[in-house]
Design an enzyme around this catalytic site. Structure first.
Site, mmCIF file in Angstrom:
data_model
loop_
_atom_site.group_PDB
_atom_site.id
_atom_site.type_symbol
_atom_site.label_atom_id
_atom_site.label_comp_id
_atom_site.label_asym_id
_atom_site.label_seq_id
_atom_site.Cartn_x
_atom_site.Cartn_y
_atom_site.Cartn_z
ATOM 1 N N ASP A 106 -32.762 21.294 7.019
ATOM 2 C CA ASP A 106 -31.749 22.110 6.368
ATOM 3 C C ASP A 106 -32.282 23.545 6.267
ATOM 4 O O ASP A 106 -32.933 24.036 7.186
ATOM 5 C CB ASP A 106 -31.393 21.484 5.014
ATOM 6 C CG ASP A 106 -30.112 22.023 4.417
ATOM 7 O OD1 ASP A 106 -29.041 21.779 4.994
ATOM 8 O OD2 ASP A 106 -30.191 22.695 3.374
ATOM 9 N N TYR A 148 -17.586 25.046 3.209
ATOM 10 C CA TYR A 148 -18.357 25.017 1.971
ATOM 11 C C TYR A 148 -19.324 26.196 1.836
ATOM 12 O O TYR A 148 -19.519 26.729 0.729
ATOM 13 C CB TYR A 148 -19.103 23.677 1.817
ATOM 14 C CG TYR A 148 -20.345 23.533 2.666
ATOM 15 C CD1 TYR A 148 -21.601 23.817 2.148
ATOM 16 C CD2 TYR A 148 -20.270 23.103 3.988
ATOM 17 C CE1 TYR A 148 -22.740 23.680 2.920
ATOM 18 C CE2 TYR A 148 -21.391 22.969 4.761
ATOM 19 C CZ TYR A 148 -22.634 23.255 4.231
ATOM 20 O OH TYR A 148 -23.761 23.142 5.007
ATOM 21 N N TYR A 231 -27.424 29.869 0.217
ATOM 22 C CA TYR A 231 -26.096 30.288 0.668
ATOM 23 C C TYR A 231 -25.827 31.784 0.525
ATOM 24 O O TYR A 231 -25.216 32.394 1.392
ATOM 25 C CB TYR A 231 -25.031 29.452 -0.057
ATOM 26 C CG TYR A 231 -25.269 27.985 0.162
ATOM 27 C CD1 TYR A 231 -25.050 27.413 1.411
ATOM 28 C CD2 TYR A 231 -25.807 27.184 -0.844
ATOM 29 C CE1 TYR A 231 -25.330 26.079 1.647
ATOM 30 C CE2 TYR A 231 -26.091 25.848 -0.620
ATOM 31 C CZ TYR A 231 -25.851 25.301 0.627
ATOM 32 O OH TYR A 231 -26.149 23.996 0.864
ATOM 33 N N HIS A 291 -27.031 14.058 8.506
ATOM 34 C CA HIS A 291 -27.759 15.222 8.004
ATOM 35 C C HIS A 291 -29.040 14.810 7.278
ATOM 36 O O HIS A 291 -29.978 15.601 7.178
ATOM 37 C CB HIS A 291 -26.849 16.005 7.057
ATOM 38 C CG HIS A 291 -27.382 17.338 6.649
ATOM 39 N ND1 HIS A 291 -27.684 18.334 7.561
ATOM 40 C CD2 HIS A 291 -27.676 17.860 5.430
ATOM 41 C CE1 HIS A 291 -28.135 19.405 6.914
ATOM 42 N NE2 HIS A 291 -28.137 19.142 5.627
#
Length: 316
Positions: A106, A148, A231, A291
């Site tokens: 990730d 998202y 993010y 994932h």
């Protein structure tokens, strides 16, 4: 010995913060540092830590700053990928580790790649799960407004969405959504938490006990910093000019990982783009892998990881 007996926990003073580090193994053959993503934590690597320790390596899994049992940075909105790279270097120094293998997934893959490019003499090799090296990043302009990452980049939006529920339900929902093969995208009038409810079962490889561990760690850290990193910090990551890896790189990609559908990801992996930067590159696909492939298929990932380590012995 059970996991609790094999994995030891400590805190290190790192660049003005106290960072939590989990460790296992003696390290006769070298050190492997595991770098988590979101909604993860050191615990996400529990299966891999025990496997590399049994194979003769030292496993080190920190909680990134602002995550889990590590301190919160004083200014969350100042989050920077450079901080993660510098924290990683300081962790190696604090533990007297001259060089290490980096295993990441990730958003943890990005500081792993950057560290290997900036500090090749401290890096034995890099294994990343689900994220190839994307020079210049991935553009999300072609994805809908309800994607998202676009939603969570908006200051306060995720906090308001998550705040409707307890932490355990938030983590549960994200694990359910992120284990699917479709990119989580909300419709107009929906928030991301509306995409799953309590009637949706957990993935079969994640137990209620596992969920309780994740929930307890996010109850401590909260979600404010995890929303800033990664993010709201993606646009601040500075690309390294003319990147060329001097260490072996191994990408393991679950073919059911929703990230596979991000713009540019499949092309980088299958059209030879990554080879331009990575002379010593290996790519392996796990057909049913999601994932969270390292938790979903721990034995398979452990075998790939230990083989990668043994193929690249650390010079004494």
């Amino acid at each position: 010995m059970n996991m609790e007996q094999q994995i030891k926990h400590s805190h290190l003073p790192i660049r003005g913060l106290s960072l939590h580090v989990a460790q296992a193994g003696k390290g006769e053959l070298g050190t492997v540092v595991f770098l988590h993503g979101f909604p993860e934590i050191w615990y996400s690597w529990r299966h891999q830590m025990l496997a590399v320790a049994a194979a003769g390596y030292r496993a080190v899994a920190p909680d990134w700053r602002g995550y889990g049992l590590s301190d919160q940075p004083p200014e969350a909105e100042a989050a920077s990928y450079d901080d993660l790279v510098e924290d990683l270097l300081a962790i190696l120094d604090a533990l007297s580790i001259p060089k290490a293998f980096l295993v990441a997934k990730d958003f943890g893959a990005m500081p792993a790649y950057d560290f290997a490019l900036r500090h090749p003499s401290r890096t034995c090799g890099v294994m990343c799960l689900g994220i190839p090296f994307l020079h210049g990043g991935s553009s999300f302009t072609s994805l809908p407004e309800g994607f998202y990452i676009l939603r969570w980049r908006e200051p306060g939006r995720a906090e308001a969405d998550f705040g409707r529920y307890d932490v355990k339900r938030v983590v549960r929902t994200i694990y359910v959504l992120f284990s699917r093969s479709e990119i989580p995208i909300a419709k107009e009038g929906q928030e991301i938490m509306d995409l799953a409810d309590l009637s949706t079962p957990l993935p079969e490889w994640l137990t209620e006990d596992d969920l309780a561990v994740y929930a307890s760690l996010y109850e401590k850290s909260g979600f404010r910093y995890p929303m800033e990193m990664p993010y709201r910090s993606l646009h601040k990551r500075m690309p390294i000019e003319d990147p060329r890896f001097q260490v072996p790189v191994f990408v393991v990609m679950g073919e059911k990982d929703y990230v596979f559908k991000f713009p540019g990801v499949e092309s980088v992996l299958k059209d030879g783009i990554m080879e331009k930067f990575t002379p010593d590159l290996k790519i392996t696909y796990i057909p049913e892998g999601s994932h969270f492939v390292q938790e979903q298929f721990p034995d398979k990932v452990n075998d790939l990881l230990v083989s990668f380590l043994k193929d690249h012995p650390v010079a004494a």
